[in-house]
Design a protein around this motif. Sequence first.
Motif, PDB file in Angstrom:
ATOM      1  N   THR A   1      17.291   0.711 -30.698  1.00 33.82           N
ATOM      2  CA  THR A   1      16.280   1.764 -30.573  1.00 33.82           C
ATOM      3  C   THR A   1      14.972   1.235 -31.177  1.00 33.82           C
ATOM      4  O   THR A   1      14.996   0.248 -31.930  1.00 33.82           O
ATOM      5  CB  THR A   1      16.687   3.053 -31.318  1.00 33.82           C
ATOM      6  N   CYS A   2      13.869   1.882 -30.850  1.00 37.50           N
ATOM      7  CA  CYS A   2      12.572   1.379 -31.328  1.00 37.50           C
ATOM      8  C   CYS A   2      11.534   2.486 -31.250  1.00 37.50           C
ATOM      9  O   CYS A   2      11.798   3.553 -30.698  1.00 37.50           O
ATOM     10  CB  CYS A   2      12.128   0.192 -30.460  1.00 37.50           C
ATOM     11  N   GLY A   3      10.370   2.214 -31.777  1.00 43.53           N
ATOM     12  CA  GLY A   3       9.219   3.076 -31.556  1.00 43.53           C
ATOM     13  C   GLY A   3       8.373   2.447 -30.455  1.00 43.53           C
ATOM     14  O   GLY A   3       8.139   1.238 -30.476  1.00 43.53           O
TER      15      GLY A   3
ATOM     16  N   PHE B   1      10.725   0.518 -42.007  1.00 51.33           N
ATOM     17  CA  PHE B   1      10.530   1.559 -40.994  1.00 51.33           C
ATOM     18  C   PHE B   1       9.245   2.344 -41.259  1.00 51.33           C
ATOM     19  O   PHE B   1       8.615   2.829 -40.322  1.00 51.33           O
ATOM     20  CB  PHE B   1      11.746   2.491 -41.059  1.00 51.33           C
TER      21      PHE B   1
ATOM     22  N   GLN C   1       5.788  -0.192 -40.623  1.00 53.04           N
ATOM     23  CA  GLN C   1       5.485   0.129 -39.220  1.00 53.04           C
ATOM     24  C   GLN C   1       4.248   1.023 -39.123  1.00 53.04           C
ATOM     25  O   GLN C   1       4.005   1.660 -38.104  1.00 53.04           O
ATOM     26  CB  GLN C   1       6.696   0.792 -38.548  1.00 53.04           C
TER      27      GLN C   1
ATOM     28  N   ARG D   1       3.548   3.823 -40.724  1.00 54.98           N
ATOM     29  CA  ARG D   1       3.785   5.276 -40.694  1.00 54.98           C
ATOM     30  C   ARG D   1       3.055   5.952 -41.847  1.00 54.98           C
ATOM     31  O   ARG D   1       2.938   5.401 -42.943  1.00 54.98           O
ATOM     32  CB  ARG D   1       5.290   5.567 -40.802  1.00 54.98           C
TER      33      ARG D   1
ATOM     34  N   ILE E   1       8.164  -1.404 -31.472  1.00 62.06           N
ATOM     35  CA  ILE E   1       8.374  -1.885 -32.845  1.00 62.06           C
ATOM     36  C   ILE E   1       9.818  -1.599 -33.242  1.00 62.06           C
ATOM     37  O   ILE E   1      10.302  -0.467 -33.060  1.00 62.06           O
ATOM     38  CB  ILE E   1       7.466  -1.157 -33.873  1.00 62.06           C
ATOM     39  N   GLU E   2      10.497  -2.603 -33.746  1.00 62.51           N
ATOM     40  CA  GLU E   2      11.831  -2.377 -34.325  1.00 62.51           C
ATOM     41  C   GLU E   2      11.999  -3.323 -35.508  1.00 62.51           C
ATOM     42  O   GLU E   2      11.013  -3.793 -36.070  1.00 62.51           O
ATOM     43  CB  GLU E   2      12.936  -2.466 -33.253  1.00 62.51           C
ATOM     44  N   MET E   3      13.244  -3.613 -35.898  1.00 63.53           N
ATOM     45  CA  MET E   3      13.420  -4.309 -37.179  1.00 63.53           C
ATOM     46  C   MET E   3      14.399  -5.478 -37.133  1.00 63.53           C
ATOM     47  O   MET E   3      14.812  -5.950 -38.188  1.00 63.53           O
ATOM     48  CB  MET E   3      13.889  -3.296 -38.239  1.00 63.53           C
TER      49      MET E   3
ATOM     50  N   LEU F   1      12.275   5.772 -29.055  1.00 62.21           N
ATOM     51  CA  LEU F   1      12.621   7.135 -29.492  1.00 62.21           C
ATOM     52  C   LEU F   1      11.386   8.023 -29.587  1.00 62.21           C
ATOM     53  O   LEU F   1      11.494   9.226 -29.760  1.00 62.21           O
ATOM     54  CB  LEU F   1      13.331   7.091 -30.854  1.00 62.21           C
ATOM     55  N   LEU F   2      10.217   7.416 -29.527  1.00 61.89           N
ATOM     56  CA  LEU F   2       8.949   8.161 -29.589  1.00 61.89           C
ATOM     57  C   LEU F   2       7.820   7.218 -29.202  1.00 61.89           C
ATOM     58  O   LEU F   2       8.023   5.993 -29.162  1.00 61.89           O
ATOM     59  CB  LEU F   2       8.696   8.726 -30.994  1.00 61.89           C
TER      60      LEU F   2
ATOM     61  N   ARG G   1       4.572   5.948 -30.670  1.00 62.59           N
ATOM     62  CA  ARG G   1       3.940   5.926 -31.988  1.00 62.59           C
ATOM     63  C   ARG G   1       2.452   6.274 -31.938  1.00 62.59           C
ATOM     64  O   ARG G   1       1.862   6.621 -32.965  1.00 62.59           O
ATOM     65  CB  ARG G   1       4.160   4.555 -32.637  1.00 62.59           C
TER      66      ARG G   1
HETATM   67  O1  LIG Z   1       9.916   4.022 -34.711  1.00 62.42           O
HETATM   68  C1  LIG Z   1      11.004   3.457 -34.730  1.00 62.42           C
HETATM   69  C2  LIG Z   1      12.140   4.012 -34.082  1.00 62.42           C
HETATM   70  C3  LIG Z   1      13.316   3.338 -34.142  1.00 62.42           C
HETATM   71  N1  LIG Z   1      13.378   2.155 -34.816  1.00 62.42           N
HETATM   72  C4  LIG Z   1      12.312   1.634 -35.447  1.00 62.42           C
HETATM   73  O2  LIG Z   1      12.412   0.558 -36.057  1.00 62.42           O
HETATM   74  N2  LIG Z   1      11.135   2.283 -35.365  1.00 62.42           N
END
Ligand SMILES: O=c1cc[nH]c(=O)[nH]1
Length: 347
Positions: free
Chosen positions: A148-150, A220, A224, A226, A254-256, A279-280, A282
């Motif tokens: 999953t990611c943003g 996260f 990222q 936030r 963006i993920e990790m 998932l959204l 950003r």
């Molecule tokens: O915004 C997000 C959503 C899922 N995973 C992430 O690393 N970032």
Amino acid sequence: MSLLVAGNSTSLSEEELDEYSDGTVKLRNSNIELMDQDILYHLALGSESHDLQEMFGDVKFACMGGTPKRMENFAHFIMNEIGYKLPAGTQLQDISAYSYRYSMYKVGPVLCVSHGMGTPSVSILMHEMIKLMYHAKCKDPVFIRIGTCGGIGVDGGTVIITEDALDGQLRNSHEFTILGETIHRPAKLDKKLARELKSLSSADDPYDTIIGKTLCTNDFYEGQGRLDGAFCEFSENDKMAYLEKLRENGVVNIEMESTIFAALTHHAGIKAAVVCVALLNRLNGDQVNAPKEVMHEWQQRPQILVSRYIRKVLTHNGQLKNLFGHQGSIKSPRRFKLVQQESQAHE
Ligand SMILES: O=c1cc[nH]c(=O)[nH]1
Ligand SMILES: O=P(O)(O)O[C@@H]1C[C@H](O)[C@@H](CO)O1
């Protein structure tokens, strides 16, 4: 083909190329061969305690994702997709249950493994997965992260295939600290595999599937950009300027985990891809607030794409028929939902 050699050499002679053209994974660490046994501690497996070749020698695809539940669901899904039948009276078992760290399910040639969150967790798993492939003498295994990611400028639910994995400074590499020294290894994924995965998206899919650059962070929240972490020492304008800069550089999500996943698979000569669902978006906010059922359905989307790829390869190799006695059928996302419900009913 995996181009790996014991020791530290990185360039291969003609003879070495012949020697290593059998597709098995070779380790770039000559210490392992000299050890009486190799304990894959975090997988609860070992080269002496288990017949790894017998257990895993047929593995062609190692699919990994953050959570144990996602990977268990994927195991049930792919079992239906490839028509794999468990022996009568048996059910899928978590092979690594007694590590209390990662979960691992094997469905014929497909391994489904959870990797936890972030670089350290993925790094440990990748070392042990690469050694598992080596001990098991797996041929040409393909590693795929299902995550999953943003999204950056893309709607929630969009499936994103990573073209290049970039670190926090937009470098296409992963930084390691080894014996106090900083080194970089290229975070390269297989571009052909990325294109092939993209080609398996369908105009009938009720969502977009795109290819683009992925930013990999070590956090996260602040990492990222936030505004909603426990700490935030930048303004909303700073955040938006950063996200816009990412977008200008071709970053779509963006993920990790992508840089460590790409760097270690590339260093091991293993073909790899990263497929995530956003998932959204950003650019519209920071909180992950889509309803649970919606996010559950979104998370199935990368799994559907990866299952199409696995089916395609197995069909091409004549393995669907040979291994499982029948061809199975290509299932739609709707069918996937039913399979998931069936598998959840068994939990
Ligand atoms: O915004 C997000 C959503 C899922 N995973 C992430 O690393 N970032
Ligand atoms: O595979 P997952 O869904 O765990 O990937 C992303 C990156 C982090 O691990 C996590 C953050 O929510 O989700």
